[in-house]
Each structure stands twice: as structure tokens, then as C-alpha cells.
Design a protein around this motif. Structure first.
Motif, mmCIF file in Angstrom:
data_model
loop_
_atom_site.group_PDB
_atom_site.id
_atom_site.type_symbol
_atom_site.label_atom_id
_atom_site.label_comp_id
_atom_site.label_asym_id
_atom_site.label_seq_id
_atom_site.Cartn_x
_atom_site.Cartn_y
_atom_site.Cartn_z
ATOM 1 N N ALA A 138 13.410 -0.296 8.201
ATOM 2 C CA ALA A 138 12.817 -0.584 6.895
ATOM 3 C C ALA A 138 13.349 0.411 5.878
ATOM 4 N N LEU A 139 13.628 -0.094 4.691
ATOM 5 C CA LEU A 139 14.096 0.699 3.567
ATOM 6 C C LEU A 139 13.117 0.435 2.428
ATOM 7 N N ILE A 140 12.339 1.459 2.063
ATOM 8 C CA ILE A 140 11.259 1.285 1.087
ATOM 9 C C ILE A 140 11.342 2.393 0.045
ATOM 10 N N GLU A 141 11.111 2.037 -1.203
ATOM 11 C CA GLU A 141 11.085 3.026 -2.275
ATOM 12 C C GLU A 141 9.679 3.579 -2.407
ATOM 13 N N GLY A 142 9.570 4.883 -2.683
ATOM 14 C CA GLY A 142 8.257 5.469 -2.915
ATOM 15 C C GLY A 142 8.227 6.956 -2.658
ATOM 16 N N HIS A 143 7.042 7.496 -2.773
ATOM 17 C CA HIS A 143 6.799 8.899 -2.421
ATOM 18 C C HIS A 143 6.853 8.981 -0.901
ATOM 19 N N THR A 144 7.633 9.890 -0.368
ATOM 20 C CA THR A 144 7.934 9.866 1.061
ATOM 21 C C THR A 144 6.694 9.926 1.947
ATOM 22 N N ALA A 145 5.870 10.944 1.818
ATOM 23 C CA ALA A 145 4.713 11.084 2.717
ATOM 24 C C ALA A 145 3.756 9.906 2.571
ATOM 25 N N ARG A 146 3.455 9.520 1.350
ATOM 26 C CA ARG A 146 2.528 8.390 1.146
ATOM 27 C C ARG A 146 3.098 7.093 1.705
ATOM 28 N N THR A 147 4.397 6.898 1.553
ATOM 29 C CA THR A 147 5.024 5.678 2.069
ATOM 30 C C THR A 147 4.986 5.663 3.590
ATOM 31 N N VAL A 148 5.248 6.796 4.214
ATOM 32 C CA VAL A 148 5.168 6.885 5.678
ATOM 33 C C VAL A 148 3.755 6.574 6.142
ATOM 34 N N LEU A 149 2.769 7.149 5.493
ATOM 35 C CA LEU A 149 1.374 6.922 5.880
ATOM 36 C C LEU A 149 0.965 5.457 5.689
ATOM 37 N N ARG A 150 1.413 4.844 4.609
ATOM 38 C CA ARG A 150 1.117 3.428 4.381
ATOM 39 C C ARG A 150 1.791 2.564 5.448
ATOM 40 N N TYR A 151 3.019 2.905 5.816
ATOM 41 C CA TYR A 151 3.750 2.153 6.837
ATOM 42 C C TYR A 151 3.001 2.225 8.175
ATOM 43 N N ILE A 152 2.469 3.391 8.502
ATOM 44 C CA ILE A 152 1.695 3.553 9.742
ATOM 45 C C ILE A 152 0.560 2.547 9.777
ATOM 46 N N ASP A 153 -0.187 2.455 8.699
ATOM 47 C CA ASP A 153 -1.328 1.540 8.634
ATOM 48 C C ASP A 153 -0.909 0.079 8.652
ATOM 49 N N GLU A 154 0.105 -0.254 7.859
ATOM 50 C CA GLU A 154 0.502 -1.653 7.713
ATOM 51 C C GLU A 154 1.195 -2.230 8.950
ATOM 52 N N HIS A 155 1.732 -1.379 9.812
ATOM 53 C CA HIS A 155 2.482 -1.860 10.972
ATOM 54 C C HIS A 155 1.837 -1.458 12.306
ATOM 55 N N ASP A 156 0.587 -1.033 12.268
ATOM 56 C CA ASP A 156 -0.153 -0.657 13.475
ATOM 57 C C ASP A 156 0.641 0.306 14.357
ATOM 58 N N ILE A 157 1.170 1.343 13.734
ATOM 59 C CA ILE A 157 1.952 2.359 14.447
ATOM 60 C C ILE A 157 1.003 3.205 15.293
ATOM 61 N N ASP A 158 1.435 3.504 16.521
ATOM 62 C CA ASP A 158 0.625 4.292 17.452
ATOM 63 C C ASP A 158 1.004 5.769 17.488
ATOM 64 N N HIS A 159 2.240 6.072 17.112
ATOM 65 C CA HIS A 159 2.724 7.446 17.196
ATOM 66 C C HIS A 159 3.874 7.620 16.209
ATOM 67 N N VAL A 160 4.034 8.830 15.698
ATOM 68 C CA VAL A 160 5.132 9.154 14.794
ATOM 69 C C VAL A 160 5.939 10.284 15.418
ATOM 70 N N VAL A 161 7.260 10.157 15.363
ATOM 71 C CA VAL A 161 8.154 11.237 15.775
ATOM 72 C C VAL A 161 9.048 11.518 14.581
ATOM 73 N N MET A 162 9.031 12.763 14.116
ATOM 74 C CA MET A 162 9.844 13.093 12.950
ATOM 75 C C MET A 162 10.442 14.470 13.058
ATOM 76 N N GLY A 163 11.501 14.688 12.291
ATOM 77 C CA GLY A 163 12.168 15.979 12.274
ATOM 78 C C GLY A 163 11.326 17.028 11.586
ATOM 79 N N SER A 164 11.586 18.285 11.956
ATOM 80 C CA SER A 164 10.788 19.381 11.405
ATOM 81 C C SER A 164 11.100 19.645 9.939
ATOM 82 N N THR A 165 12.332 19.414 9.549
ATOM 83 C CA THR A 165 12.691 19.612 8.151
ATOM 84 C C THR A 165 13.713 18.583 7.746
ATOM 85 N N GLY A 166 13.684 18.269 6.495
ATOM 86 C CA GLY A 166 14.709 17.419 5.923
ATOM 87 C C GLY A 166 15.254 18.161 4.728
#
Length: 134
Positions: free
Chosen positions: A78-106
Motif C-alpha cells: 500500500a502507498l498512502i499519503e499522510g502523516h506517517t504515524a497516524r497513517t500507520v495506526l489507521r492502517y492497523i485498524d482498517e486492515h485488522d493487523i495483528d502485529h507490526v514489525v518496523m525499523g528502529s529508525t528511518g
């Protein structure tokens, strides 16, 4: 089936996070998300900063698909425009995500201090467990 989200930003840390997700969740459905943010002006005067950011994001997702192929895995992207943290959090809710794995820094240096850590914001606010790959 377990759904795992891996937000990517083109950094080596986000690539490491994707590989970590494959290792930790061998049977999971992996979702890879890039949030478009305009941060640079392209050197091509015929391209807008948004077009440049979108093109870079698409390239990051294509790299993630190549990484998935090398692991014998398939990913949802998925490629989505927005504020990064808020967009990630919205994606979690909208797609019934069970777990997140992300890098420590970008981001690094002053931009990280000024803009805050996306990994930290997601970890604090996510309704699911978050694994930070270092």
C-alpha cells in the motif's frame, strides 16, 4: 491468519524489519506500507515534489516485493499519503493487523529530533504488539 504490517521508508532498517517479519511470522499475511511524504524537491523541473515522493515510494514497494520473492513470500503493498504515524495506526485498524514489525529508525539527526520518532509513536499508540528491528 495472522496479519503483520511492515511500514517501510527505504532505509536499511525498514528492509531489516521486513526480513525480520518473514523470519518471525512464517505463515503470516505480510502487509508492506509506505507513507508518502514530500520532503525533497526533485532535480527534474518537470516533476512535482509530490510526484517525486510518490515515485520513490513505489520504488520502495517494488524493492520490498523483490525481497519477498527472495524469501519465497508474497506481500500486500500500500502507498498512502499522510502523516506517517497516524497513517500507520489507521492502517492497523482498517486492515485488522495483528502485529507490526518496523525499523528502529528511518530519520536521523535533526529531522528525527524535530519530527519525533515514528517507531516510538506507533509503539506507544498501537492497539497491537510492535516489534522493533534493529
Amino acid at each position: 491468519m495472522t496479519r503483520v504490517l511492515v511500514p517501510i521508508d527505504g532505509s536499511s532498517q525498514s528492509t531489516d524489519a521486513l526480513e525480520e517479519a518473514f523470519d518471525l511470522f512464517p505463515g503470516a499475511e505480510i502487509h508492506v506500507l509506505h507513507v508518502i511524504q514530500v520532503t525533497r524537491v526533485p532535480s527534474d523541473p518537470g516533476m512535482t515534489p509530490y510526484e517525486y515522493a510518490k515515485e520513490k515510494g513505489q520504488a520502495f514497494l517494488e524493492d520490498a516485493a523483490t525481497t519477498a520473492d527472495t524469501h519465497g513470500r508474497r506481500i500486500e503493498t500500500a502507498l498512502i499519503e499522510g502523516h506517517t504515524a497516524r497513517t500507520v495506526l489507521r492502517y492497523i485498524d482498517e486492515h485488522d493487523i495483528d502485529h507490526v514489525v518496523m525499523g528502529s529508525t528511518g530519520r536521523s539527526g535533526m529531522s528525527r529530533v524535530l519530527l519525533g520518532s515514528v517507531a516510538e509513536a506507533v509503539t506507544r499508540r498501537a492497539p497491537v504488539s510492535v516489534t522493533i528491528a534493529r
